[in-house]
Write an enzyme that holds these catalytic residues in place. Structure first.
Site, PDB file in Angstrom:
ATOM      1  N   ASN A   1       0.842  -1.204   0.000  1.00  0.00           N
ATOM      2  CA  ASN A   1       0.000   0.000   0.000  1.00  0.00           C
ATOM      3  C   ASN A   1       0.873   1.248   0.000  1.00  0.00           C
ATOM      4  OD1 ASN A   1       0.612  -0.798   2.706  1.00  0.00           O
ATOM      5  ND2 ASN A   1      -1.089   0.393   3.523  1.00  0.00           N
ATOM      6  N   ILE A   2       0.419   2.224  -0.755  1.00  0.00           N
ATOM      7  CA  ILE A   2       1.159   3.475  -0.916  1.00  0.00           C
ATOM      8  C   ILE A   2       0.206   4.618  -0.583  1.00  0.00           C
ATOM      9  CG2 ILE A   2       2.444   4.938  -2.516  1.00  0.00           C
ATOM     10  CD1 ILE A   2       2.921   2.333  -4.187  1.00  0.00           C
ATOM     11  N   GLU A   3       0.427   5.191   0.593  1.00  0.00           N
ATOM     12  CA  GLU A   3      -0.476   6.255   1.059  1.00  0.00           C
ATOM     13  C   GLU A   3       0.023   7.622   0.613  1.00  0.00           C
ATOM     14  OE1 GLU A   3      -1.046   5.646   5.286  1.00  0.00           O
ATOM     15  OE2 GLU A   3      -2.240   3.851   4.907  1.00  0.00           O
TER      16      GLU A   3
ATOM     17  N   CYS B   1      -4.072   0.768  -2.622  1.00  0.00           N
ATOM     18  CA  CYS B   1      -3.973  -0.455  -1.823  1.00  0.00           C
ATOM     19  C   CYS B   1      -2.904  -1.386  -2.398  1.00  0.00           C
ATOM     20  CB  CYS B   1      -5.306  -1.200  -1.823  1.00  0.00           C
ATOM     21  SG  CYS B   1      -6.621  -0.384  -0.920  1.00  0.00           S
TER      22      CYS B   1
ATOM     23  N   CYS C   1     -10.273  -4.813   0.167  1.00  0.00           N
ATOM     24  CA  CYS C   1     -11.356  -3.832   0.254  1.00  0.00           C
ATOM     25  C   CYS C   1     -12.254  -3.950  -0.976  1.00  0.00           C
ATOM     26  CB  CYS C   1     -10.785  -2.414   0.356  1.00  0.00           C
ATOM     27  SG  CYS C   1     -10.218  -1.728  -1.220  1.00  0.00           S
TER      28      CYS C   1
ATOM     29  N   CYS D   1     -10.662  -3.087  -4.390  1.00  0.00           N
ATOM     30  CA  CYS D   1      -9.713  -4.110  -4.844  1.00  0.00           C
ATOM     31  C   CYS D   1     -10.433  -5.372  -5.298  1.00  0.00           C
ATOM     32  CB  CYS D   1      -8.702  -4.417  -3.751  1.00  0.00           C
ATOM     33  SG  CYS D   1      -7.540  -3.062  -3.493  1.00  0.00           S
TER      34      CYS D   1
ATOM     35  N   GLU E   1      -3.062  -4.524  -3.162  1.00  0.00           N
ATOM     36  CA  GLU E   1      -3.529  -5.405  -4.250  1.00  0.00           C
ATOM     37  C   GLU E   1      -3.496  -4.681  -5.586  1.00  0.00           C
ATOM     38  OE1 GLU E   1      -4.928  -4.703  -1.346  1.00  0.00           O
ATOM     39  OE2 GLU E   1      -6.335  -6.249  -0.685  1.00  0.00           O
TER      40      GLU E   1
HETATM   41  N1  THU Z   1      -5.421  -1.325   2.357  1.00  0.00           N
HETATM   42  C1  THU Z   1      -4.863  -2.150   1.427  1.00  0.00           C
HETATM   43  O1  THU Z   1      -3.708  -1.968   1.027  1.00  0.00           O
HETATM   44  N2  THU Z   1      -5.610  -3.162   0.946  1.00  0.00           N
HETATM   45  C2  THU Z   1      -6.886  -3.433   1.341  1.00  0.00           C
HETATM   46  O2  THU Z   1      -7.527  -4.305   0.766  1.00  0.00           O
HETATM   47  C3  THU Z   1      -7.469  -2.701   2.451  1.00  0.00           C
HETATM   48  C4  THU Z   1      -6.773  -1.457   2.846  1.00  0.00           C
HETATM   49  C5  THU Z   1      -4.625  -0.199   2.869  1.00  0.00           C
HETATM   50  C6  THU Z   1      -5.089   1.153   2.413  1.00  0.00           C
HETATM   51  C7  THU Z   1      -4.538   2.037   3.500  1.00  0.00           C
HETATM   52  O3  THU Z   1      -3.205   2.388   3.164  1.00  0.00           O
HETATM   53  C8  THU Z   1      -4.509   1.161   4.736  1.00  0.00           C
HETATM   54  O4  THU Z   1      -4.675  -0.174   4.272  1.00  0.00           O
HETATM   55  C9  THU Z   1      -5.595   1.490   5.740  1.00  0.00           C
HETATM   56  O5  THU Z   1      -6.829   1.525   5.144  1.00  0.00           O
END
Ligand code: THU
Length: 132
Positions: A47-49, A58, A91, A94, A60
């Site tokens: 995940n890259i915020e 996310c 999520c 995804c 995935e």
């Molecule tokens: N996140 C994912 O990378 N994949 C998911 O299926 C659910 C959420 C990440 C997004 C965000 O960076 C962190 O989890 C919290 O929501």
């Protein structure tokens, strides 16, 4: 597709390694994903915020974008993991994106200990939206 125990363990290990590259400065919730591709290769994603929270990608979708950008096609399976005791499931966004590449893709949902459950993407996203 039926996955062997070795394939499952490899994908979980790759997802854990992917998680180390997460940029999760805002939530501190790190996620890793690993795709098994038709050519046998494995593609990682994390995940890259972003400070603009909605721009977050996310793990995935990060892995999918990486695989397709490398010219790889055919997703055979995916593993997703996180740093808690909960076996993470993808999520909603995804799930929809994974569905694009196969309705029966097995999704290995894993926690930090490697405990897992496997569901197909159709199980996770019943009555999915399509343009058909
Ligand atoms: N996140 C994912 O990378 N994949 C998911 O299926 C659910 C959420 C990440 C997004 C965000 O960076 C962190 O989890 C919290 O929501």
């Amino acid at each position: 597709m039926t996955l062997s125990d070795a394939q499952i363990q490899t994908l979980i290990a790759e997802a854990q390694a992917a998680m180390a590259e997460a940029h999760a400065t805002y939530s501190n919730f790190t996620v890793g994903a690993a795709l098994l591709m038709e050519d046998g290769s494995i593609v990682r994603g994390a995940n890259i915020e972003n400070a603009s929270f909605g721009a977050t990608i996310c793990a995935e979708r990060s892995a999918i974008a990486s695989a397709l950008s490398q010219g790889k096609r055919g997703i055979k399976a995916v593993a997703v993991t996180n740093a808690t005791d909960t076996k993470i499931t993808p999520c909603g966004i995804c799930r929809q994106v994974l569905y694009e590449y196969g309705t029966d893709i097995p999704v290995i949902c894993t926690n930090q200990s490697g405990e897992h459950m496997i569901h197909t993407i159709s199980d996770l996203l019943p009555h999915a939206f399509t343009l058909d």
